[in-house]
Design an enzyme around this catalytic site. Structure first.
Site, PDB file in Angstrom:
ATOM      1  N   TYR A  50       0.826  -1.215   0.000  1.00 24.00           N
ATOM      2  CA  TYR A  50       0.000   0.000   0.000  1.00 24.00           C
ATOM      3  C   TYR A  50       0.862   1.268   0.000  1.00 24.00           C
ATOM      4  CZ  TYR A  50      -4.662  -2.092   0.835  1.00 24.00           C
ATOM      5  OH  TYR A  50      -5.852  -2.762   0.724  1.00 24.00           O
ATOM      6  N   SER A  51       1.559   1.523   1.112  1.00 24.73           N
ATOM      7  CA  SER A  51       2.270   2.793   1.299  1.00 24.73           C
ATOM      8  C   SER A  51       3.380   2.989   0.280  1.00 24.73           C
ATOM      9  CB  SER A  51       2.861   2.860   2.708  1.00 24.73           C
ATOM     10  OG  SER A  51       1.851   2.883   3.682  1.00 24.73           O
ATOM     11  N   SER A  60      -1.905   7.323   9.799  1.00 25.32           N
ATOM     12  CA  SER A  60      -1.474   8.260  10.833  1.00 25.32           C
ATOM     13  C   SER A  60      -2.667   8.813  11.612  1.00 25.32           C
ATOM     14  CB  SER A  60      -0.690   9.419  10.205  1.00 25.32           C
ATOM     15  OG  SER A  60      -1.573  10.227   9.435  1.00 25.32           O
ATOM     16  N   GLU A 115      -8.749  -4.610   9.495  1.00 24.35           N
ATOM     17  CA  GLU A 115      -7.520  -4.648  10.283  1.00 24.35           C
ATOM     18  C   GLU A 115      -7.805  -4.574  11.780  1.00 24.35           C
ATOM     19  OE1 GLU A 115      -3.561  -3.145   8.392  1.00 24.35           O
ATOM     20  OE2 GLU A 115      -5.018  -1.534   8.273  1.00 24.35           O
TER      21      GLU A 115
END
Length: 396
Positions: free
Chosen positions: A136-137, A376, A251
């Site tokens: 993903y990131s 975040s 998640e």
């Protein structure tokens, strides 16, 4: 929800406890407590064998929403899932290297994949034979997932993927990676993305580089794709954002309760250090320790309250905000109770081993990232503001 354990759950607990006692031996027992946050890569080969042991015992896929045995898995009730997780944490069984496939990819395939994909991948996950990582990131789009730059172009019946992912846990051990990539370059932000399944064994087309962290470990990795083959797309081309958001919602859940068992053990270690070193006599530190204990209880009650609840768009974000900040404060407190001694390593440093850290020092350094990874704090607050409170969306 009214969360109580019945007689059937306690029978299940006895079964789980007996199985763990009989199988957590030898090399597996030597890895007790290994492989948690900050050290997911440690002992990976033995832990991979442990996944197969769990698969043979029928302990993988308890929470999948499918018929009993449909994909080779045993199905457990919500309370049984919690029981298994509690017993697993109680004996400090090795950290799971298969959790990404079991808890993220598998439920996503059940919800959004086609039957051929489910038949191909779910039985292998249930047997503990195939491991997954999450792509993903990216360096320029960490928490801003919609700003990713990895692209995929059609190639026959599949795609070719080019780009870079970062902070990829277990990338060096995984057999497959689910990758969010842009398949329509004419679209912006969350439009034109697809959810692709990429085999990791592609020499010359996939490179994995470990990222050395300040804790001295290399839990995360950079992954570079150079025309890597992706034979499967989940949910159809262009549906990647919808599929990815559904996965992120998964998640949280039972895993949050398991996580809190580990948190309780870490808090106990910090309290023991405070008692041993005399810091507990400081009224400010004593109040902070009590506050950590009370907040952990609140997190448990919140997790039980939201467990199994559907339609609460803010629950995953609230959970992440609660535990991320709590764990980070615990890491800071672990150093505070030790005073100046917190700066000393457990052994003398040398050129061959520049520094070694004890458990509380690793806790402090690793928890600096708790409010960043997995979305975040700023992103979580945006989600709550926009999707729950209905506040105006920020222009991006």
């Amino acid at each position: 929800m009214d969360f109580l354990f019945g007689s059937a759950d306690e029978e299940f607990r006895a079964e789980a406890r007996e199985w763990l006692t009989g199988h957590l031996v030898g090399d597996y027992a030597a890895l007790a407590g290994a492989g948690g946050p900050g050290s997911e890569h440690e002992g990976a080969l033995v832990r991979r064998e442990w996944e197969r042991e769990l698969g043979n015992g029928g302990w993988i896929g308890l929470g999948w929403e499918c018929a009993e045995g449909e994909y080779g898995n045993r199905v457990g009730s919500l309370t049984q899932q919690v029981v298994w997780a509690e017993e697993y944490a109680r004996v400090r069984a090795p950290g799971r290297v298969g959790h990404i496939g079991e808890n993220l990819l598998a439920p996503t395939l059940i919800a959004a994949g086609d039957e051929a994909q489910r038949r191909r991948f779910l039985p292998a996950i249930a047997r503990g034979e195939e491991l997954w990582c999450q792509g993903y990131s990216e360096p320029e789009a960490g928490s801003d997932l919609a700003g990713l730059r990895t692209v995929a172009v059609r190639d026959g019946g599949g795609y070719r993927v080019s780009g870079q992912k970062i902070w990829t846990s277990l990338a060096g051990e995984a057999d497959w990676c689910f990758v969010l990539a842009r398949t329509d370059p004419g679209e912006r932000r969350h439009r034109g993305l697809s959810f692709l399944l990429v085999p990791m064994d592609q020499p010359g087309r996939i490179e994995v580089r470990p990222i050395r962290q300040m804790s001295g470990t290399a839990e995360f990795n950079e992954v570079f794709f150079d025309g890597a083959r992706a034979p499967h797309v989940v949910g159809g081309e262009g549906a990647g954002w919808r599929v990815a958001m559904g996965l992120l919602a998964r998640e949280r859940g039972v895993s949050t309760l398991v996580q809190q068992i580990g948190f309780a053990a870490e808090l106990a270690a910090v309290v023991a250090a405070a008692v041993r070193g005399g810091a507990v006599r400081d009224p400010v530190l004593r109040e902070q320790l009590v506050r950590q204990w009370a907040e952990l209880r609140v997190m448990r009650w919140n997790a039980l309250r939201t467990l199994g609840a559907a339609g609460d768009a803010g629950a995953p974000s609230v959970a992440k905000l609660l535990w991320g900040g709590w764990h980070q404060r615990l890491g800071e407190l672990a150093m505070r109770v030790r005073g100046a001694a917190a700066a000393l390593g457990p052994v003398d440093w040398s050129a061959r081993a520049p520094y070694e850290l004890d458990a509380l020092q690793r806790l402090f350094l690793f928890t600096r990232a708790d409010t960043l990874y997995g979305g975040s704090d700023e992103i979580q607050r945006n989600i709550i503001a926009e999707r729950v409170l209905g506040l105006p969306r920020l222009e991006r």
